[in-house]
Write a protein that holds these residues in place. Structure first.
Motif, PDB file in Angstrom:
ATOM      1  N   ALA A   1       0.976  -0.817   0.288  1.00 42.94           N
ATOM      2  CA  ALA A   1       0.349  -0.139  -0.573  1.00 42.94           C
ATOM      3  C   ALA A   1       0.993   1.025  -0.064  1.00 42.94           C
ATOM      4  CB  ALA A   1      -1.047  -0.044   1.400  1.00 42.94           C
ATOM      5  N   VAL A   2       0.639   2.103  -1.307  1.00 43.43           N
ATOM      6  CA  VAL A   2       0.745   3.497  -0.870  1.00 43.43           C
ATOM      7  C   VAL A   2       0.345   4.794  -1.155  1.00 43.43           C
ATOM      8  CG1 VAL A   2       2.740   4.624  -2.104  1.00 43.43           C
ATOM      9  CG2 VAL A   2       3.080   2.587  -1.952  1.00 43.43           C
ATOM     10  N   PHE A   3      -0.038   5.844  -0.591  1.00 39.69           N
ATOM     11  CA  PHE A   3      -0.575   6.633  -0.488  1.00 39.69           C
ATOM     12  C   PHE A   3      -0.310   7.386  -1.905  1.00 39.69           C
ATOM     13  CE2 PHE A   3      -0.458   6.734   4.701  1.00 39.69           C
ATOM     14  CZ  PHE A   3      -0.844   6.144   4.712  1.00 39.69           C
ATOM     15  N   ARG A   4      -0.835   6.665  -3.124  1.00 42.61           N
ATOM     16  CA  ARG A   4      -0.666   7.258  -3.789  1.00 42.61           C
ATOM     17  C   ARG A   4      -2.371   6.628  -4.643  1.00 42.61           C
ATOM     18  NH1 ARG A   4       1.188   5.201  -7.172  1.00 42.61           N
ATOM     19  NH2 ARG A   4       1.195   6.067  -9.096  1.00 42.61           N
ATOM     20  N   TYR A   5      -2.912   8.505  -5.396  1.00 39.67           N
ATOM     21  CA  TYR A   5      -4.384   7.704  -5.432  1.00 39.67           C
ATOM     22  C   TYR A   5      -4.762   7.815  -7.059  1.00 39.67           C
ATOM     23  CZ  TYR A   5      -4.407   7.226  -0.566  1.00 39.67           C
ATOM     24  OH  TYR A   5      -4.846   7.050   0.818  1.00 39.67           O
ATOM     25  N   PRO A   6      -5.485   7.362  -7.704  1.00 44.36           N
ATOM     26  CA  PRO A   6      -6.379   5.994  -7.275  1.00 44.36           C
ATOM     27  C   PRO A   6      -5.992   4.712  -7.074  1.00 44.36           C
ATOM     28  CG  PRO A   6      -6.608   6.426  -9.576  1.00 44.36           C
ATOM     29  CD  PRO A   6      -5.780   7.298  -9.500  1.00 44.36           C
ATOM     30  N   GLU A   7      -4.160   4.677  -7.780  1.00 49.29           N
ATOM     31  CA  GLU A   7      -3.757   3.325  -8.327  1.00 49.29           C
ATOM     32  C   GLU A   7      -2.796   2.672  -5.800  1.00 49.29           C
ATOM     33  OE1 GLU A   7      -2.405   6.305  -8.470  1.00 49.29           O
ATOM     34  OE2 GLU A   7      -2.331   6.247 -11.113  1.00 49.29           O
ATOM     35  N   LYS A   8      -3.006   3.620  -5.236  1.00 52.60           N
ATOM     36  CA  LYS A   8      -3.324   2.745  -4.302  1.00 52.60           C
ATOM     37  C   LYS A   8      -1.103   2.138  -4.107  1.00 52.60           C
ATOM     38  CE  LYS A   8      -6.969   1.017  -2.854  1.00 52.60           C
ATOM     39  NZ  LYS A   8      -8.191   1.087  -2.079  1.00 52.60           N
ATOM     40  N   THR A   9      -0.637   1.986  -5.080  1.00 54.18           N
ATOM     41  CA  THR A   9       0.758   1.155  -4.804  1.00 54.18           C
ATOM     42  C   THR A   9       1.539   2.030  -5.157  1.00 54.18           C
ATOM     43  OG1 THR A   9       1.015  -1.284  -4.909  1.00 54.18           O
ATOM     44  CG2 THR A   9      -0.263  -0.198  -6.886  1.00 54.18           C
ATOM     45  N   MET A  10       3.113   1.377  -5.406  1.00 58.56           N
ATOM     46  CA  MET A  10       4.013   1.737  -6.584  1.00 58.56           C
ATOM     47  C   MET A  10       3.496   1.703  -7.499  1.00 58.56           C
ATOM     48  SD  MET A  10       6.814  -0.825  -4.961  1.00 58.56           S
ATOM     49  CE  MET A  10       7.527  -1.245  -3.559  1.00 58.56           C
ATOM     50  N   PRO A  11       4.271   2.768  -8.698  1.00 59.80           N
ATOM     51  CA  PRO A  11       3.996   2.476 -10.199  1.00 59.80           C
ATOM     52  C   PRO A  11       4.879   1.193 -10.673  1.00 59.80           C
ATOM     53  CG  PRO A  11       5.248   4.973  -9.426  1.00 59.80           C
ATOM     54  CD  PRO A  11       5.423   3.409  -8.143  1.00 59.80           C
ATOM     55  N   LEU A  12       3.593   1.381 -11.921  1.00 55.96           N
ATOM     56  CA  LEU A  12       3.980  -0.333 -12.059  1.00 55.96           C
ATOM     57  C   LEU A  12       5.194  -0.813 -12.926  1.00 55.96           C
ATOM     58  CD1 LEU A  12       0.441  -1.076 -13.780  1.00 55.96           C
ATOM     59  CD2 LEU A  12       1.616  -2.174 -11.889  1.00 55.96           C
ATOM     60  N   ASP A  13       6.125   0.644 -13.110  1.00 57.63           N
ATOM     61  CA  ASP A  13       7.584   0.641 -14.011  1.00 57.63           C
ATOM     62  C   ASP A  13       8.323   0.163 -13.092  1.00 57.63           C
ATOM     63  OD1 ASP A  13       7.153   3.050 -13.068  1.00 57.63           O
ATOM     64  OD2 ASP A  13       7.365   3.904 -14.925  1.00 57.63           O
ATOM     65  N   VAL A  14       7.954  -0.001 -11.660  1.00 57.85           N
ATOM     66  CA  VAL A  14       9.318   0.319 -10.962  1.00 57.85           C
ATOM     67  C   VAL A  14       9.562  -0.813 -10.683  1.00 57.85           C
ATOM     68  CG1 VAL A  14       8.334   1.665  -9.127  1.00 57.85           C
ATOM     69  CG2 VAL A  14       8.290  -0.244  -8.972  1.00 57.85           C
ATOM     70  N   VAL A  15      11.444  -1.420 -10.419  1.00 55.59           N
ATOM     71  CA  VAL A  15      12.274  -2.151 -10.669  1.00 55.59           C
ATOM     72  C   VAL A  15      12.371  -3.174  -9.721  1.00 55.59           C
ATOM     73  CG1 VAL A  15      13.831  -3.444 -12.234  1.00 55.59           C
ATOM     74  CG2 VAL A  15      13.313  -1.254 -13.059  1.00 55.59           C
ATOM     75  N   HIS A  16      12.652  -4.474  -9.698  1.00 49.10           N
ATOM     76  CA  HIS A  16      12.663  -5.288  -9.116  1.00 49.10           C
ATOM     77  C   HIS A  16      13.358  -6.521  -9.225  1.00 49.10           C
ATOM     78  CE1 HIS A  16       8.949  -4.385  -6.308  1.00 49.10           C
ATOM     79  NE2 HIS A  16       8.799  -3.844  -7.263  1.00 49.10           N
TER      80      HIS A  16
END
Length: 534
Positions: A419-434
């Motif tokens: 959970a991240v307080f970014r709305y409306p996604e409420k999570t990390m950006p989809l392009d972050v790298v793992h």
């Protein structure tokens, strides 16, 4: 329109207008089998550019994989820990089909178009591809459709709200911080892409091992078939024959792992709320529980025990004698569980060891440009350990050393969808790298649904190292199939209403039917105040 909605829409048009239209819209369905290659555990089929592998994994368990471009990715799984042990099998071919028999289970593969049916030795069909819709792909999206008998019902998928029978509804798997969820809320906190079909007392199981955002439609699109698919990753599923539900869960948990025996005290009543502070309030709660002879084994500490909500810190203004409080509670028979959210406060040059050591050891999730990803959560600007790396999980586990030394009995990994307080996604950006141990990387689309499980894994493994003679207790909010190996879970942020009380039992039973036995919920509700009659 979302990717999954688009996928469903195209599937509907394909079923009504034919596969040619589907292909024109981007869907590519499997065509005619052109080549059959026998493998040590099954067969590999070539159909146009695609290849399909049908293998017997263990007695009573088949596995199906599809490679649309003809190249299978590295065979790896975050969920599956059981190694394959294929039993003896027999393959027979004729111009119309390939018959693959292993014990009492038969996989029949139609050649044109390529369709797969599973049946028992007596010929009773257990699961069959929908003839008008062979398995298909559209860019990165993959999907499969199965016949849906009128009298077949479906159970599982973990913490999905509403009736336990999933028939006539559709579901999305994308771990989500879902405060105050209701019967129609979907998705929720966990991704458990496993279900059982039950018809006339005969059951089978299906596990779709795909970590991307996925969907299951049990007849909402059509009364004739159900379907499942994902926005990326591999079309890779396990068919479990059963035929008893008990046997299916036994086989599924052999595949993905079983919950270890928990500490005995965790089976008692656990007292928790948001939030007990200061120290005097915690002591008061313990005193009242004992005075009123209310059995209780555990008291939880939520984020207010921390300094500025920074994990692995103690607010000494609220808890000046934290260690003595823990010891005193222990003498009274209370085990203290402390929350340790996975986000680390971005707090340079202040002596905050988790951040400083994390930067030094390069443990945090990165943006595509190589910079550390920073997102807002309870402490404010926060960074996130890259739990897909073994060395990062080891680093995280080591952070518990001081808390374990203070006598804390267990740990609560919350907010780990993430959970991240970014709305409306409420999570990390989809392009972050793992980053992965083999030097490759994946973006958040592939990792999101297993991030919480790997957080719980890191905590569990760390506690095993710090206290090898103790059974760890870890509580996680987010999960993927296999998380039962590391942590107990609960149903998240419910409300103090009669409605939520009524939803709790079917939700918990569904978790058990999904291979997750150690589960609970906030009996009194997490949010809102109860009406007088409650």
């Amino acid at each position: 329109m979302t990717g999954f909605a688009r996928l469903i829409g195209i599937g509907f048009l394909a079923s009504t207008l034919g596969s040619g239209f589907a292909a024109a819209q981007g869907w590519q369905h499997l065509g005619k089998v052109q080549r059959v290659e026998k493998l040590k555990d099954g067969v590999e089929l070539t159909a146009g550019p695609a290849k399909v592998r049908v293998a017997v994994f263990r007695d009573g368990v088949f596995r199906v994989r599809v490679a649309p471009n003809g190249t299978f990715p590295k065979d790896s799984s975050w969920a599956v820990i059981e190694s394959p042990e294929p039993p003896a099998f027999k393959i027979e071919e004729n111009p119309k089909e390939i018959r693959f028999t292993a014990g009492n289970l038969v996989a029949t593969i139609q050649r044109s178009p390529l369709l797969i049916n599973f049946s028992d030795a007596a010929g009773s069909v257990l699961l069959a591809d929908e003839p008008s819709l062979p398995m298909a792909w559209d860019g990165q999206q993959i999907h499969t459709w199965k016949k849906m008998p009128l009298d077949e019902n479906y159970y599982g998928l973990g913490d999905k709200a509403g009736p336990m029978n999933r028939r006539n509804r559709a579901f999305t798997n994308w771990n989500t911080d879902a405060f105050g969820w209701q019967e129609s809320t979907d998705p929720l906190y966990k991704t458990i892409p496993f279900f059982m079909g039950l018809r006339k007392g005969v059951a089978y199981g299906l596990f779709f091992d795909n970590t991307y955002r996925s969907g299951f439609d049990f007849g909402k699109e059509s009364a004739d078939y159900f379907s499942f698919g994902a926005e990326g990753g591999e079309l890779n599923y396990y068919f479990i024959a059963g035929p008893e539900p008990k046997k299916i869960i036994e086989q599924y948990t052999a595949l993905t792992g079983r919950a270890p025996l928990p500490p005995l005290w965790t089976l008692g009543y656990q007292q928790c709320r948001y939030s007990y502070y200061p120290e005097a309030r915690v002591r008061e709660i313990a005193r009242l529980l004992r005075e009123k002879k209310i059995p209780a084994d555990t008291i939880y500490l939520d984020i207010d025990y921390q300094e500025g909500y920074a994990p692995f810190t103690i607010n000494r203004q609220y808890f000046p004698a934290f260690e003595k409080m823990v010891a005193d509670l222990s003498e009274k028979g209370f085990h203290v569980i402390a929350i340790t959210d996975l986000h680390i406060k971005r707090f340079p040059d202040h002596g905050y060891a988790p951040f400083d050591s994390g930067i030094k050891n390069d443990v945090f999730v990165k943006n595509p440009d190589g910079s550390v990803y920073v997102g807002p959560v309870w402490p404010g600007e926060s960074v996130f350990p890259d739990f897909t790396l073994t060395r990062v999980r080891d680093w995280w586990g080591g952070l518990y050393k001081d808390f374990v030394g203070m006598g804390l009995a267990g740990f609560w990994n919350d907010m780990n969808e993430p959970a991240v307080f970014r709305y409306p996604e409420k999570t990390m950006p989809l392009d972050v790298v793992h980053r992965l141990d083999d030097g490759t990387t994946l973006d958040h689309r592939a990792i999101h649904n297993i991030f919480g499980m790997e957080n719980a894994r890191a905590t569990y493994d760390g506690l095993r190292k710090l206290q090898p003679d103790e059974r760890p207790f870890v509580l996680t909010r987010a999960a993927y199939s296999g998380a039962q190996r590391y942590a107990a879970t609960w149903t998240g942020d419910n409300l103090a209403t009669w409605n939520h009380i009524s939803m709790s039992t079917p939700t918990l039973l569904s978790m058990g039917l999904s291979g997750y036995p150690l589960v609970g919920d906030d009996i009194g509700g997490f949010g809102s105040s109860p009406p007088s009659d409650l």
